[in-house]
Design an enzyme around this catalytic site. Structure first.
Site, PDB file in Angstrom:
ATOM      1  N   CYS A 119       0.870  -1.237   0.000  1.00 23.17           N
ATOM      2  CA  CYS A 119       0.052   0.050   0.136  1.00 23.17           C
ATOM      3  C   CYS A 119       1.055   1.183   0.002  1.00 23.17           C
ATOM      4  O   CYS A 119       0.417   2.333  -0.517  1.00 23.17           O
ATOM      5  CB  CYS A 119      -0.712   0.006   1.166  1.00 23.17           C
ATOM      6  SG  CYS A 119      -0.322  -0.027   2.629  1.00 23.17           S
ATOM      7  N   HIS A 441      -1.481   1.501   7.556  1.00 22.68           N
ATOM      8  CA  HIS A 441      -2.022   1.133   6.228  1.00 22.68           C
ATOM      9  C   HIS A 441      -1.592   2.712   5.652  1.00 22.68           C
ATOM     10  O   HIS A 441      -2.219   3.589   6.317  1.00 22.68           O
ATOM     11  CB  HIS A 441      -3.597   0.720   6.200  1.00 22.68           C
ATOM     12  CG  HIS A 441      -3.981   0.475   4.928  1.00 22.68           C
ATOM     13  ND1 HIS A 441      -3.384  -0.153   3.969  1.00 22.68           N
ATOM     14  CD2 HIS A 441      -5.198   0.990   4.508  1.00 22.68           C
ATOM     15  CE1 HIS A 441      -4.033   0.096   2.838  1.00 22.68           C
ATOM     16  NE2 HIS A 441      -5.057   0.543   2.937  1.00 22.68           N
TER      17      HIS A 441
END
Length: 507
Positions: A119, A441
């Site tokens: 990510c 994230h």
């Protein structure tokens, strides 16, 4: 005596097609497969290469090495991804669609699949893709899969990735080009390829480190070799559009006889340092330009304390700002970990950095800044005139249909890629959710030309209101701004708009 293998021409037969490619046995077979993917559209993981009944793998040539001579022919099997014809189906309402279906239906940007803790790469590439000039310069970049430098191959693979995204290619094609980009990124930054000892999956990495690696590699490769730079300027696209120049004055606090010194350096970002009294981006940026450092003092012959004060002497069109949110600390016992500063620091949609500039640059910025003020004043006068005098419906329709907005250049004539005003607008935000830079994230948030904001959570893409972006300032465990990308505020060229007085036929 052994040496490097010379590149040789070989032929690859694929169905009715035949390709002539360069082969170097010093490279791994996956380099050849990468070249064949560009020629055939067959993703590397779907290619089967054979010569004389011997199958060629991805990492080693094996027994095939002895058979690979100049002008020999290899066989390739594998099918390129073919988009199926859309089946006839019933109308699906928006509330019944998945997030990906909504994105396609609304013409939203292409998302990027998470290939296992990637990510941080996806968010970085989505934010950088918000720079239209970068996308354009990559389109004309030559295919350097056999480039000498890793930076050249990285630029080529980013070109192919952005190209597949711009073309709305099928998911498997985008995934393949992303995988190839990440592969070369691992060569540029080897520890990005490290895997977890227990699970074998790739480890999460710091998105800021990824951003810096991509930008620095592009700075090496995106160079206009046919142009001649003016004195003190660069022909690198990244240097022109992303780099700022900082001039720093150092004064020794421990020796009055030590003269003040001035150092000039190039940087691809400004840093916002966060302390208890920093509540706004502007304050954190100013704090980052001043401070105390320890370095060698010639007059004393030893290390001494210096007061430093920096100012910006050159502004880029695209300004990168990093929130310095992570620091190294200890968790529990002696384990050293990355910790995060969660403090809320507000950032604006429009940013003015005039106060951070050197006196000479401030003087250069004034003419265009005054024009911005004149444009705003003229718009207010025109609006008041329409209200007081009245404007016919026909004139308003003519204005909407005929008057095309044009803009003044945002760079100085002798410094392409610079900012000539110091006024910026927010284009993209890279956020982090979690407590450590190497976990959690990362997401990208990008502004489109029509003013919509898009949240890019790997391959899930959706529209969000501007208010949601402003909530990314921190203060908790929600997504928190880590990197901001500002682009140039564009100065509109105003055209005279004359409101005719009513004719006798109107009365």
């Amino acid at each position: 005596c052994s040496g490097k293998q010379m590149a040789a021409k070989v032929h690859v037969k694929w169905g009715k097609s035949k390709f002539e490619v360069e082969l170097n046995l010093d490279d791994k077979p996956k380099a050849l497969k990468s070249t064949l993917f560009q020629l055939s559209g067959v993703p590397p993981d779907r290619q089967t290469l054979m010569i004389g009944g011997i199958k060629i793998g991805d990492e080693e040539w094996g027994k095939a090495r002895d058979k690979l001579k100049p002008n020999t022919t290899l066989m390739m099997m594998g099918s390129a991804e073919i988009l199926p014809e859309a089946p006839i189906q019933q109308v699906k309402f928006v509330e019944d669609m998945s997030e990906n279906e909504k994105a396609v239906g609304l013409g939203l940007p292409t998302g990027l699949e998470n290939l296992g803790n990637t990510c941080y790469v996806n968010a970085t590439l989505q934010c950088l893709r918000a720079v239209p000039e970068l996308r354009e310069v990559l389109k004309s970049y030559p295919n350097n899969e056999r480039g000498i430098q890793i930076s050249q191959i990285l630029a080529t693979r980013l070109k192919h990735l952005y190209g597949s995204m711009d073309a709305g290619a099928a998911g498997i094609i985008v995934k393949a080009t992303l995988s190839m980009f990440i592969e070369i990124l691992h060569e540029a930054v080897p520890h990005f390829g490290e895997r977890d000892d227990k699970t074998g999956s790739l480890q999460q990495q710091d998105a800021h480190e990824c951003w810096s690696a991509v930008v620095s590699n592009l700075a090496e490769s995106l160079v206009n070799r046919g142009s001649v730079a003016l004195a003190g300027q660069s022909t690198s696209f990244i240097d022109q559009y992303f780099s700022l120049q900082l001039q720093t004055k150092y004064k020794c606090e421990d020796s009055a006889s030590e003269p003040e010194t001035l150092e000039v350096e190039k940087s691809y970002q400004l840093s916002c340092f966060i302390s208890q009294d920093v509540k706004y981006l502007h304050t954190g940026l100013l704090k980052g330009l001043e401070g105390t450092v320890e370095k060698h003092c010639p007059a004393l012959g030893k290390d001494a304390h210096y007061c430093k004060k920096s100012s910006v002497s050159r502004l880029p069109a695209y300004l990168t700002i990093q929130f310095v949110r992570f620091f190294v600390g200890k968790a529990g016992g002696s384990e050293v970990v990355s910790k995060k500063i969660l403090k809320d620091v507000k950032f604006p949609m429009k940013l003015d950095v005039y106060e951070m500039c050197s006196a000479s640059l401030q003087e250069k910025l004034l003419p265009i800044r005054q024009k911005f003020k004149q444009v705003e004043d003229q718009k207010l006068i025109q609006k008041a005139k329409e209200i007081t005098e009245g404007a016919t419906l026909g004139l308003r329709q003519h204005n909407a249909a005929e008057m095309k907005v044009e803009y003044e250049p945002f760079s100085f004539p002798d410094d392409p890629g610079s900012s000539n005003s110091g006024f910026y607008e927010l284009l993209a935000v890279l956020t982090h959710q979690g407590r450590s830079s190497s976990s959690g994230h990362y997401l990208g948030w990008v502004k489109r030309k029509n003013g919509d904001w898009i949240r890019l959570d790997d391959d899930v893409v959706n529209i969000v209101p501007e208010e949601e972006v402003l909530k990314l300032s921190g203060g908790g465990d929600w997504h928190t701004a880590y990197i901001l990308l500002y682009g140039p505020c564009k100065l509109e060229k105003l055209k005279e708009c004359v409101v005719d007085s009513p004719s006798s036929m109107d009365i």
